[in-house]
Design a protein around this motif. Structure first.
Motif, PDB file in Angstrom:
ATOM      1  N   GLY A 176       0.906  -1.521  -0.087  1.00 26.50           N
ATOM      2  CA  GLY A 176       0.014   0.159   0.116  1.00 26.50           C
ATOM      3  C   GLY A 176       0.672   1.119  -0.059  1.00 26.50           C
ATOM      4  N   VAL A 177       1.711   1.755   0.721  1.00 22.96           N
ATOM      5  CA  VAL A 177       2.253   2.184   1.151  1.00 22.96           C
ATOM      6  C   VAL A 177       3.847   2.863  -0.816  1.00 22.96           C
ATOM      7  N   TYR A 178       4.125   1.186  -1.569  1.00 20.23           N
ATOM      8  CA  TYR A 178       4.445   1.265  -2.455  1.00 20.23           C
ATOM      9  C   TYR A 178       3.489   2.298  -3.844  1.00 20.23           C
ATOM     10  N   LEU A 179       2.824   1.574  -3.915  1.00 22.67           N
ATOM     11  CA  LEU A 179       1.691   2.729  -4.295  1.00 22.67           C
ATOM     12  C   LEU A 179       0.747   3.901  -4.129  1.00 22.67           C
ATOM     13  N   LEU A 180       1.103   4.551  -2.651  1.00 26.00           N
ATOM     14  CA  LEU A 180       0.560   5.406  -2.227  1.00 26.00           C
ATOM     15  C   LEU A 180       1.702   6.861  -2.833  1.00 26.00           C
ATOM     16  N   THR A 181       2.695   5.730  -2.210  1.00 24.50           N
ATOM     17  CA  THR A 181       3.687   7.363  -2.886  1.00 24.50           C
ATOM     18  C   THR A 181       4.747   6.582  -3.954  1.00 24.50           C
ATOM     19  N   GLY A 182       5.083   5.706  -3.808  1.00 27.34           N
ATOM     20  CA  GLY A 182       6.030   5.066  -5.270  1.00 27.34           C
ATOM     21  C   GLY A 182       6.754   4.996  -4.538  1.00 27.34           C
ATOM     22  N   ILE A 202       9.246   4.147  -8.005  1.00 27.07           N
ATOM     23  CA  ILE A 202       8.071   3.174  -8.993  1.00 27.07           C
ATOM     24  C   ILE A 202       8.749   3.721 -10.543  1.00 27.07           C
ATOM     25  N   TYR A 203       9.486   5.129 -10.579  1.00 26.95           N
ATOM     26  CA  TYR A 203       9.610   5.510 -11.494  1.00 26.95           C
ATOM     27  C   TYR A 203      11.074   5.932 -12.002  1.00 26.95           C
ATOM     28  N   GLY A 204      12.174   4.716 -11.484  1.00 27.24           N
ATOM     29  CA  GLY A 204      12.948   4.493 -11.932  1.00 27.24           C
ATOM     30  C   GLY A 204      13.474   4.193 -12.748  1.00 27.24           C
ATOM     31  N   GLU A 205      14.657   4.672 -13.441  1.00 29.11           N
ATOM     32  CA  GLU A 205      15.015   4.043 -14.689  1.00 29.11           C
ATOM     33  C   GLU A 205      15.391   2.927 -14.788  1.00 29.11           C
ATOM     34  N   ARG A 206      16.426   2.025 -13.470  1.00 30.70           N
ATOM     35  CA  ARG A 206      17.206   0.374 -13.854  1.00 30.70           C
ATOM     36  C   ARG A 206      16.862   0.224 -12.359  1.00 30.70           C
ATOM     37  N   GLU A 207      16.803  -1.096 -12.094  1.00 31.96           N
ATOM     38  CA  GLU A 207      16.172  -1.870 -11.035  1.00 31.96           C
ATOM     39  C   GLU A 207      17.039  -1.560  -9.601  1.00 31.96           C
ATOM     40  N   GLY A 208      18.761  -0.950 -10.060  1.00 30.47           N
ATOM     41  CA  GLY A 208      19.179  -1.279  -9.573  1.00 30.47           C
ATOM     42  C   GLY A 208      19.546   0.132  -8.868  1.00 30.47           C
ATOM     43  N   ASP A 209      18.496   1.514  -9.043  1.00 26.30           N
ATOM     44  CA  ASP A 209      18.376   2.748  -8.688  1.00 26.30           C
ATOM     45  C   ASP A 209      17.699   2.600  -7.420  1.00 26.30           C
ATOM     46  N   HIS A 210      18.360   3.133  -6.678  1.00 25.14           N
ATOM     47  CA  HIS A 210      17.832   3.569  -5.203  1.00 25.14           C
ATOM     48  C   HIS A 210      18.709   4.527  -4.146  1.00 25.14           C
ATOM     49  N   LEU A 211      18.146   4.817  -3.440  1.00 21.54           N
ATOM     50  CA  LEU A 211      18.248   5.968  -2.211  1.00 21.54           C
ATOM     51  C   LEU A 211      18.843   4.496  -1.251  1.00 21.54           C
ATOM     52  N   MET A 212      19.472   5.332  -0.646  1.00 20.60           N
ATOM     53  CA  MET A 212      20.124   5.040   0.948  1.00 20.60           C
ATOM     54  C   MET A 212      20.290   5.699   2.486  1.00 20.60           C
ATOM     55  N   PHE A 213      19.643   5.637   3.909  1.00 21.77           N
ATOM     56  CA  PHE A 213      18.588   6.634   4.700  1.00 21.77           C
ATOM     57  C   PHE A 213      19.528   5.836   5.418  1.00 21.77           C
ATOM     58  N   ARG A 214      20.441   6.681   6.579  1.00 21.04           N
ATOM     59  CA  ARG A 214      20.731   6.039   7.952  1.00 21.04           C
ATOM     60  C   ARG A 214      19.833   6.918   8.771  1.00 21.04           C
ATOM     61  N   TRP A 215      19.807   6.108   9.372  1.00 19.27           N
ATOM     62  CA  TRP A 215      18.580   6.272  11.325  1.00 19.27           C
ATOM     63  C   TRP A 215      19.583   6.077  12.516  1.00 19.27           C
ATOM     64  N   PRO A 216      20.429   7.082  12.656  1.00 17.73           N
ATOM     65  CA  PRO A 216      21.055   7.204  14.220  1.00 17.73           C
ATOM     66  C   PRO A 216      20.138   7.118  15.431  1.00 17.73           C
ATOM     67  N   LYS A 217      20.014   6.279  16.304  1.00 15.46           N
ATOM     68  CA  LYS A 217      19.157   6.033  17.331  1.00 15.46           C
ATOM     69  C   LYS A 217      18.991   7.633  17.412  1.00 15.46           C
ATOM     70  N   LYS A 218      20.388   7.896  18.143  1.00 19.21           N
ATOM     71  CA  LYS A 218      19.961   8.690  19.247  1.00 19.21           C
ATOM     72  C   LYS A 218      20.202  10.553  18.453  1.00 19.21           C
ATOM     73  N   LYS A 219      19.544  10.383  17.049  1.00 19.17           N
ATOM     74  CA  LYS A 219      19.207  12.032  16.812  1.00 19.17           C
ATOM     75  C   LYS A 219      17.840  11.899  16.420  1.00 19.17           C
ATOM     76  N   GLN A 220      17.717  12.735  15.828  1.00 17.12           N
ATOM     77  CA  GLN A 220      16.577  12.395  15.542  1.00 17.12           C
ATOM     78  C   GLN A 220      16.109  13.036  14.146  1.00 17.12           C
ATOM     79  N   THR A 221      16.856  13.063  12.895  1.00 14.30           N
ATOM     80  CA  THR A 221      16.620  13.095  11.456  1.00 14.30           C
ATOM     81  C   THR A 221      18.097  12.520  10.849  1.00 14.30           C
ATOM     82  N   LEU A 222      17.477  11.843   9.904  1.00 10.82           N
ATOM     83  CA  LEU A 222      18.104  10.349   8.554  1.00 10.82           C
ATOM     84  C   LEU A 222      18.953  11.246   8.243  1.00 10.82           C
ATOM     85  N   GLU A 223      20.124  10.362   7.534  1.00 13.09           N
ATOM     86  CA  GLU A 223      21.137  10.918   7.211  1.00 13.09           C
ATOM     87  C   GLU A 223      21.209  10.223   5.372  1.00 13.09           C
TER      88      GLU A 223
END
Length: 268
Positions: A176-182, A202-223
């Motif tokens: 559901g998240v994939y269909l709603l947010t892409g 969902i609109y990526g040109e290649r299957e390997g195109d992706h983003l990576m985010f890290r979420w340190p538990k001591k921080k309130q934001t992503l990297e």
């Protein structure tokens, strides 16, 4: 004498004729001057009308250019508005402390989990009540062992069903998240101090195109991590990077990424 009289008559006739011709010539010259004057007036009027036409044509072309420019600016503004762009001087971005949708989904699944836990505890209580006590006879103990084994099987089946139902709910939620947010989101190293999230569009040109985010538990934001796709999107030439560099808004960044990839696929 008769010859002289005839000559005089002829002379008089010639003079009258000359006078008539002179008057006619003067009249013709007057008419010619009038015609020249009319021709000059017509020429001047023609030049005036032609000059006015040129001015009107130039004004029309300028107005048409202004209209086309205004239409182009309106289309650009509409496109930027659809991508989430706004004037930072007159607009404030307010981020919700909690996501109402996520809270509703979490509350729904927590209710189902609590209900299944109660069923599991009830089954375990039933197992304890059917266990044999000290001092019972051998046949009774045998029956108690059989009952305990049956209860173990029921608890194991319920636990398996619980895991399977939870797995199906998670899979349904991710779809559901994939269909709603892409975006298809996978969590990596969930038990570590810095869990990571792999995000694929969902609109990526290649299957390997992706983003990576890290979420340190001591921080309130992503990297955001330096994948190949992230390096392209976070470059200074990319309009998507503005939402993180200036506003530190990951939702706006991902929305801008979606619109950019969507435009690349649908543009002719």
């Amino acid at each position: 004498t008769e010859n002289v009289a005839g000559l005089q008559i002829s002379l008089r006739s010639a003079r009258d004729e000359i006078k008539l011709l002179t008057d006619t010539t003067k009249n013709l010259e007057t008419k010619l001057e009038e015609m020249k004057s009319d021709q000059n007036a017509a020429k001047s009027e023609h030049e005036r009308v032609l000059e006015k036409f040129q001015k009107l044509r130039s004004a029309l072309m300028e107005e048409r250019a202004k209209a086309e420019s205004a239409e182009a600016r309106a289309c650009q503004a509409e496109t930027l508005a659809g991508k989430g762009s706004y004037n930072a001087e007159t607009t404030r971005v307010v981020h919700l402390e909690t996501n109402p949708l996520m809270e509703a989904v979490r509350e729904k699944f927590q209710t189902e989990i609590d209900a299944l836990k109660l069923q599991l505890e009830a089954a375990q209580d039933g197992k304890g009540s059917k266990s044999p006590t000290v001092g019972t006879t051998t046949p009774a103990s045998s029956r108690g062992s059989l009952g305990s084994a049956g209860t173990d099987v029921d608890v194991q089946k319920m636990h398996t069903r619980l895991k399977e139902r939870f797995r199906m709910q998670i899979a349904l939620f991710r779809e559901g998240v994939y269909l709603l947010t892409g975006f298809k989101i996978d969590m990596i190293d969930a038990d570590s101090d810095s869990p990571q999230f792999r995000v694929r569009s969902i609109y990526g040109e290649r299957e390997g195109d992706h983003l990576m985010f890290r979420w340190p538990k001591k921080k309130q934001t992503l990297e955001i991590m330096g994948t190949e796709m992230a390096q392209l999107l976070m470059s200074e030439r990319s309009p998507c990077s503005v939402y993180i560099r200036q506003y530190n808004s990951f939702p706006a960044f991902l929305a801008s990424v979606t619109m950019q990839l969507f435009d690349q696929q649908t543009s002719i």
